[in-house]
Write a protein that holds these residues in place. Structure first.
Motif, PDB file in Angstrom:
ATOM      1  N   GLN A  39      -7.401   5.232  -4.100  1.00 47.02           N
ATOM      2  CA  GLN A  39      -6.050   5.643  -3.708  1.00 47.02           C
ATOM      3  C   GLN A  39      -5.048   5.366  -4.831  1.00 47.02           C
ATOM      4  N   THR A  45       0.802  -1.223   0.000  1.00 49.63           N
ATOM      5  CA  THR A  45       0.000   0.000   0.000  1.00 49.63           C
ATOM      6  C   THR A  45       0.836   1.275   0.000  1.00 49.63           C
ATOM      7  N   THR A  51     -13.869   6.204  -8.922  1.00 55.61           N
ATOM      8  CA  THR A  51     -13.685   4.799  -8.598  1.00 55.61           C
ATOM      9  C   THR A  51     -14.823   3.946  -9.140  1.00 55.61           C
ATOM     10  N   ARG A 110      -5.328   8.089  -7.441  1.00 55.51           N
ATOM     11  CA  ARG A 110      -4.704   9.330  -6.971  1.00 55.51           C
ATOM     12  C   ARG A 110      -3.183   9.220  -6.999  1.00 55.51           C
ATOM     13  N   ALA A 111      -2.670   8.059  -6.601  1.00 59.13           N
ATOM     14  CA  ALA A 111      -1.217   7.855  -6.592  1.00 59.13           C
ATOM     15  C   ALA A 111      -0.633   7.915  -7.997  1.00 59.13           C
ATOM     16  N   ASP A 116       2.002   4.099  -6.433  1.00 59.29           N
ATOM     17  CA  ASP A 116       2.453   4.919  -7.555  1.00 59.29           C
ATOM     18  C   ASP A 116       3.381   4.087  -8.448  1.00 59.29           C
ATOM     19  N   ASN A 138     -11.487   0.391  -0.603  1.00 60.11           N
ATOM     20  CA  ASN A 138     -11.413   1.365  -1.699  1.00 60.11           C
ATOM     21  C   ASN A 138      -9.980   1.789  -2.002  1.00 60.11           C
ATOM     22  N   TYR A 139      -9.110   0.830  -2.163  1.00 58.87           N
ATOM     23  CA  TYR A 139      -7.734   1.132  -2.552  1.00 58.87           C
ATOM     24  C   TYR A 139      -7.642   1.554  -4.012  1.00 58.87           C
TER      25      TYR A 139
END
Length: 331
Positions: A220, A184, A239, A223-224, A188, A216-217
């Motif tokens: 993320q 996690t 998402t 966004r990364a 990126d 809800n990864y």
């Protein structure tokens, strides 16, 4: 040079990339996937497309002048390069195949989603992009807790092999390929690009589909990887974790997961992680170990990222795309 010129080049480059995978685009998709376009609204894009957009191959032949239009074709609300009408039916065929494979992916995800430290499962590659063929495997991109990628890989691999769901040798059709794990802290993927303008990787990242993502990864993850906006600025990034494909945790599975995560927390868990790594390293093919030393980002082996793309096609895609762009954009 005018905004129209740069928009025309962007449209052609975008269609050229998707032409390599026989994938025509709707006008909404074409706008979303525009590669390095000028600043333009969707309304102005539609106006440009209607005025300078698709014409039939017959019209192009009779006019003998491709400068009068974008020299692209529209059929059944899909846009593509001239002479490529067959890819409309090809997209529809592959969509149906991909939907069936997603059902298999969901069943496989159910078998492994209660593994300790496993946080999310995304379907990627051809199935995630809805471009799978009959013989395609099903690629999983798995998100794990920090410093637990080796434990998660060990158990996902073990369970799927025992159930006969894992790719093995030449047995790939409808099997699960475990080719990518990240923790996690490493969502990126920009450092793993093959080149600065890695169009294949940028599109690949954006075409994932969550099948298990209770925390809800995926949001993320998007966004990364906001670096993609530099190349594809109009892509929607909301998402899709709440889609019909996303699996919820089972009560029993969640309790099981929490028990083992508590037991394997801290230093003891670190020791288990180290053992899992040593076991898998010993079993790993020498060719994979050798490729990981090339630093080409095709095969990456670390304590945070495991990427096993032995036949990394990104450079070839970029070269083929650039050649096609030169040919279609010169007019």
């Amino acid at each position: 040079m005018s905004q129209e010129f740069f928009l025309r080049i962007s449209i052609l480059k975008t269609l050229a990339y998707f032409d390599l995978t026989d994938y025509p685009l709707t006008k909404e998709e074409l706008f979303s996937w525009l590669w390095q376009p000028p600043v333009i609204s969707y309304a102005d894009f539609l106006q440009f497309l209607s005025l300078r957009g698709a014409v039939s191959d017959e019209a192009i032949s009779s006019q003998g002048d491709r400068h009068a239009s974008l020299a692209i074709t529209e059929k059944s609300n899909y846009y593509f390069l001239p002479g490529r009408e067959k890819i409309v039916a090809e997209r529809q065929r592959k969509f149906l195949i991909s939907e069936e494979k997603l059902k298999i992916a969901k069943k496989a995800a159910k078998k492994i989603m209660s593994i300790p430290f496993l946080r999310a499962i995304f379907v990627c590659n051809s199935v995630g992009a809805r471009q799978a063929d009959e013989d395609s495997d099903i690629d999983f991109f798995i998100v794990t807790d920090i410093k637990r990628v080796w434990i998660v890989r060990f158990f996902t691999n073990l369970i799927l092999r025992l159930l006969g769901l894992r790719t093995y040798g030449k047995k790939n059709k409808n099997k699960i390929c475990l080719s990518f794990f990240v923790d996690t802290n490493h969502l990126d993927l920009a450092p793993l690009r093959a080149t600065e303008q890695d169009i294949h990787f940028a599109c690949w990242v954006q075409q994932m589909l969550p099948v298990y993502d209770p925390q809800n990864y995926y949001a993320q993850f998007l966004r990364a990887n906001s670096w993609i906006k530099k190349f594809i600025p109009y892509m929607k990034t909301e998402t899709v974790s709440a889609s019909s494909y996303a699996l919820p945790n089972s009560k029993i599975g969640l309790v099981w997961k929490k028990i083992w995560e508590k037991m394997w927390h801290g230093a003891y868990g670190d020791a288990i992680e180290k053992q899992a790594k040593e076991i898998q390293w010993l079993k790993m093919k020498p060719a994979i170990k050798e490729k990981s030393r090339h630093n080409d980002n095709g095969v990456v082996i670390s304590d945070a990222v495991l990427k096993f793309h032995e036949n990394d096609t990104r450079i070839k895609y970029k070269e083929d795309w650039e050649k096609l762009c030169v040919r279609i954009c010169k007019n």
